[in-house]
Design a protein around this motif. Sequence first.
Motif, PDB file in Angstrom:
ATOM      1  N   THR A  30     -15.920  22.748 -53.468  1.00 23.33           N
ATOM      2  CA  THR A  30     -16.371  22.790 -52.074  1.00 23.33           C
ATOM      3  C   THR A  30     -17.874  22.984 -52.004  1.00 23.33           C
ATOM      4  N   MET A  31     -18.415  23.918 -52.774  1.00 20.41           N
ATOM      5  CA  MET A  31     -19.851  24.192 -52.736  1.00 20.41           C
ATOM      6  C   MET A  31     -20.675  23.034 -53.283  1.00 20.41           C
ATOM      7  N   ARG A  32     -20.110  22.277 -54.223  1.00 21.61           N
ATOM      8  CA  ARG A  32     -20.812  21.117 -54.777  1.00 21.61           C
ATOM      9  C   ARG A  32     -20.645  19.878 -53.912  1.00 21.61           C
ATOM     10  N   GLY A  33     -19.696  19.901 -52.999  1.00 16.27           N
ATOM     11  CA  GLY A  33     -19.475  18.757 -52.129  1.00 16.27           C
ATOM     12  C   GLY A  33     -18.419  17.795 -52.621  1.00 16.27           C
ATOM     13  N   GLY A  34     -17.894  17.999 -53.812  1.00 16.56           N
ATOM     14  CA  GLY A  34     -16.807  17.174 -54.326  1.00 16.56           C
ATOM     15  C   GLY A  34     -17.113  15.698 -54.398  1.00 16.56           C
ATOM     16  N   GLY A  35     -18.389  15.342 -54.580  1.00 19.44           N
ATOM     17  CA  GLY A  35     -18.757  13.928 -54.644  1.00 19.44           C
ATOM     18  C   GLY A  35     -18.956  13.279 -53.286  1.00 19.44           C
ATOM     19  N   SER A  36     -18.725  14.029 -52.203  1.00 19.30           N
ATOM     20  CA  SER A  36     -18.911  13.502 -50.854  1.00 19.30           C
ATOM     21  C   SER A  36     -20.395  13.506 -50.484  1.00 19.30           C
TER      22      SER A  36
ATOM     23  N   ILE B   1     -15.728   7.931 -28.687  1.00 14.53           N
ATOM     24  CA  ILE B   1     -15.284   9.320 -28.827  1.00 14.53           C
ATOM     25  C   ILE B   1     -15.871   9.914 -30.108  1.00 14.53           C
ATOM     26  N   CYS B   2     -16.400  11.121 -29.995  1.00  9.76           N
ATOM     27  CA  CYS B   2     -16.963  11.799 -31.162  1.00  9.76           C
ATOM     28  C   CYS B   2     -15.856  12.125 -32.168  1.00  9.76           C
ATOM     29  N   PRO B   3     -15.998  11.698 -33.421  1.00  8.86           N
ATOM     30  CA  PRO B   3     -14.956  11.997 -34.414  1.00  8.86           C
ATOM     31  C   PRO B   3     -15.103  13.416 -34.954  1.00  8.86           C
ATOM     32  N   MET B   4     -14.055  13.886 -35.587  1.00  7.29           N
ATOM     33  CA  MET B   4     -14.096  15.179 -36.264  1.00  7.29           C
ATOM     34  C   MET B   4     -14.948  15.072 -37.524  1.00  7.29           C
ATOM     35  N   VAL B   5     -15.813  16.055 -37.763  1.00  5.75           N
ATOM     36  CA  VAL B   5     -16.571  16.053 -39.017  1.00  5.75           C
ATOM     37  C   VAL B   5     -15.599  16.292 -40.170  1.00  5.75           C
ATOM     38  N   GLN B   6     -15.926  15.732 -41.311  1.00  7.57           N
ATOM     39  CA  GLN B   6     -14.999  15.783 -42.440  1.00  7.57           C
ATOM     40  C   GLN B   6     -15.707  16.286 -43.699  1.00  7.57           C
ATOM     41  N   PRO B   7     -16.007  17.576 -43.782  1.00 10.40           N
ATOM     42  CA  PRO B   7     -16.568  18.104 -45.027  1.00 10.40           C
ATOM     43  C   PRO B   7     -15.509  18.136 -46.115  1.00 10.40           C
ATOM     44  N   TYR B   8     -15.956  18.113 -47.362  1.00 10.27           N
ATOM     45  CA  TYR B   8     -15.013  18.236 -48.472  1.00 10.27           C
ATOM     46  C   TYR B   8     -14.697  19.713 -48.649  1.00 10.27           C
ATOM     47  N   LEU B   9     -13.451  20.096 -48.410  1.00 12.06           N
ATOM     48  CA  LEU B   9     -13.023  21.487 -48.519  1.00 12.06           C
ATOM     49  C   LEU B   9     -11.785  21.548 -49.403  1.00 12.06           C
ATOM     50  N   ASP B  10     -11.891  22.217 -50.533  1.00 12.34           N
ATOM     51  CA  ASP B  10     -10.758  22.365 -51.440  1.00 12.34           C
ATOM     52  C   ASP B  10     -10.414  23.845 -51.533  1.00 12.34           C
ATOM     53  N   PRO B  11      -9.348  24.292 -50.847  1.00 10.00           N
ATOM     54  CA  PRO B  11      -9.013  25.724 -50.850  1.00 10.00           C
ATOM     55  C   PRO B  11      -8.656  26.256 -52.235  1.00 10.00           C
ATOM     56  N   ASN B  12      -8.319  25.365 -53.167  1.00  8.17           N
ATOM     57  CA  ASN B  12      -7.964  25.788 -54.524  1.00  8.17           C
ATOM     58  C   ASN B  12      -9.120  25.692 -55.503  1.00  8.17           C
ATOM     59  N   ASN B  13     -10.257  25.162 -55.039  1.00  6.92           N
ATOM     60  CA  ASN B  13     -11.394  24.968 -55.935  1.00  6.92           C
ATOM     61  C   ASN B  13     -12.689  25.222 -55.168  1.00  6.92           C
ATOM     62  N   PRO B  14     -13.083  26.497 -55.016  1.00  6.79           N
ATOM     63  CA  PRO B  14     -14.297  26.801 -54.244  1.00  6.79           C
ATOM     64  C   PRO B  14     -15.553  26.178 -54.824  1.00  6.79           C
ATOM     65  N   GLU B  15     -15.591  26.024 -56.157  1.00  5.76           N
ATOM     66  CA  GLU B  15     -16.766  25.416 -56.776  1.00  5.76           C
ATOM     67  C   GLU B  15     -16.941  23.979 -56.303  1.00  5.76           C
TER      68      GLU B  15
ATOM     69  N   ALA C 203     -13.805  35.330 -50.186  1.00  2.00           N
ATOM     70  CA  ALA C 203     -14.967  34.448 -50.286  1.00  2.00           C
ATOM     71  C   ALA C 203     -14.691  33.164 -49.515  1.00  2.00           C
ATOM     72  N   VAL C 204     -15.663  32.763 -48.701  1.00  2.00           N
ATOM     73  CA  VAL C 204     -15.549  31.524 -47.934  1.00  2.00           C
ATOM     74  C   VAL C 204     -16.649  30.583 -48.406  1.00  2.00           C
ATOM     75  N   PRO C 205     -16.347  29.668 -49.346  1.00  2.00           N
ATOM     76  CA  PRO C 205     -17.367  28.730 -49.832  1.00  2.00           C
ATOM     77  C   PRO C 205     -17.739  27.740 -48.744  1.00  2.00           C
ATOM     78  N   GLN C 206     -19.025  27.379 -48.715  1.00  2.00           N
ATOM     79  CA  GLN C 206     -19.537  26.464 -47.705  1.00  2.00           C
ATOM     80  C   GLN C 206     -19.854  25.109 -48.332  1.00  2.00           C
ATOM     81  N   PRO C 207     -19.658  24.020 -47.576  1.00  2.00           N
ATOM     82  CA  PRO C 207     -20.064  22.712 -48.087  1.00  2.00           C
ATOM     83  C   PRO C 207     -21.587  22.643 -48.205  1.00  2.00           C
ATOM     84  N   PRO C 208     -22.126  21.651 -48.916  1.00  2.00           N
ATOM     85  CA  PRO C 208     -23.590  21.518 -49.032  1.00  2.00           C
ATOM     86  C   PRO C 208     -24.261  21.571 -47.666  1.00  2.00           C
ATOM     87  N   LEU C 209     -25.440  22.214 -47.620  1.00  2.00           N
ATOM     88  CA  LEU C 209     -26.054  22.532 -46.332  1.00  2.00           C
ATOM     89  C   LEU C 209     -27.014  21.471 -45.826  1.00  2.00           C
ATOM     90  N   PHE C 210     -27.879  20.952 -46.681  1.00  2.00           N
ATOM     91  CA  PHE C 210     -28.789  19.891 -46.228  1.00  2.00           C
ATOM     92  C   PHE C 210     -29.434  19.205 -47.425  1.00  2.00           C
TER      93      PHE C 210
END
Length: 214
Positions: free
Chosen positions: A57-63, A41-55, A197-204
């Motif tokens: 999220t954009m940096r990826g939080g070490g993920s 079964i395909c798992p859910m993708v798990q990006p690092y998303l911190d609603p209290n820290n947009p920076e 503002a909707v911060p995005q996880p790292p793109l590629f």
Amino acid sequence: ASSSSSTSTKGIAAGDELGKAVFTWRKACGELGRMASSPVICPMVQPYLDPNNPEATMRGGGSDFVVHVQGSGLSVDVAAMAAARAANPSSMDRNALNMLLPITVEPISPPNRMQLGVPYPIRFLIVNHSDRYLTLQLQFRLEHMKGISVCGRSFKNLEEIAGNGGSTTVEVRFVALSAGILQVRGCCVVDLATGLAVPQPPLFNTFVETTEDE
């Protein structure tokens, strides 16, 4: 930029059956054997998303997560969750993927290699998973980028995008400023009507190489 009123949610999404792993073998005397796993079964993708820290999220939080490759089903997963929310509003979870990412940004066939100092045009698909029309601005915040920068203006105003899967594509030029394995990050989408503002996880990820002296 080009737009469409809706985008297809077809594709592999969390919960889809991917198939089974099947192993076959032949013994020395010629007998055949076969064994199959349970459905994968395909798992859910798990990006690092911190609603209290947009920076973060954009940096990826070490993920190690990036939208392209590891998270190639991100917009499909978000669209599926948004559709489930519309069908059953009482089940709304404010920490669900579609609530944290009402807008997704995905690179379209980004380069896996770049030359140092050479500008590269890269196209992005922006999908509006909310239930209303949005007028958006795509931003790349330079203070959260490292080794790769935008050529020219770091933001682009987008035309109005329909809700419930409306999409548009836009091209942005990037240039690598240092060599090595680097990440395109620092992306954020802003709703011009509300300022949300909707911060995005790292793109590629991409490998930046220096040109050899001839």
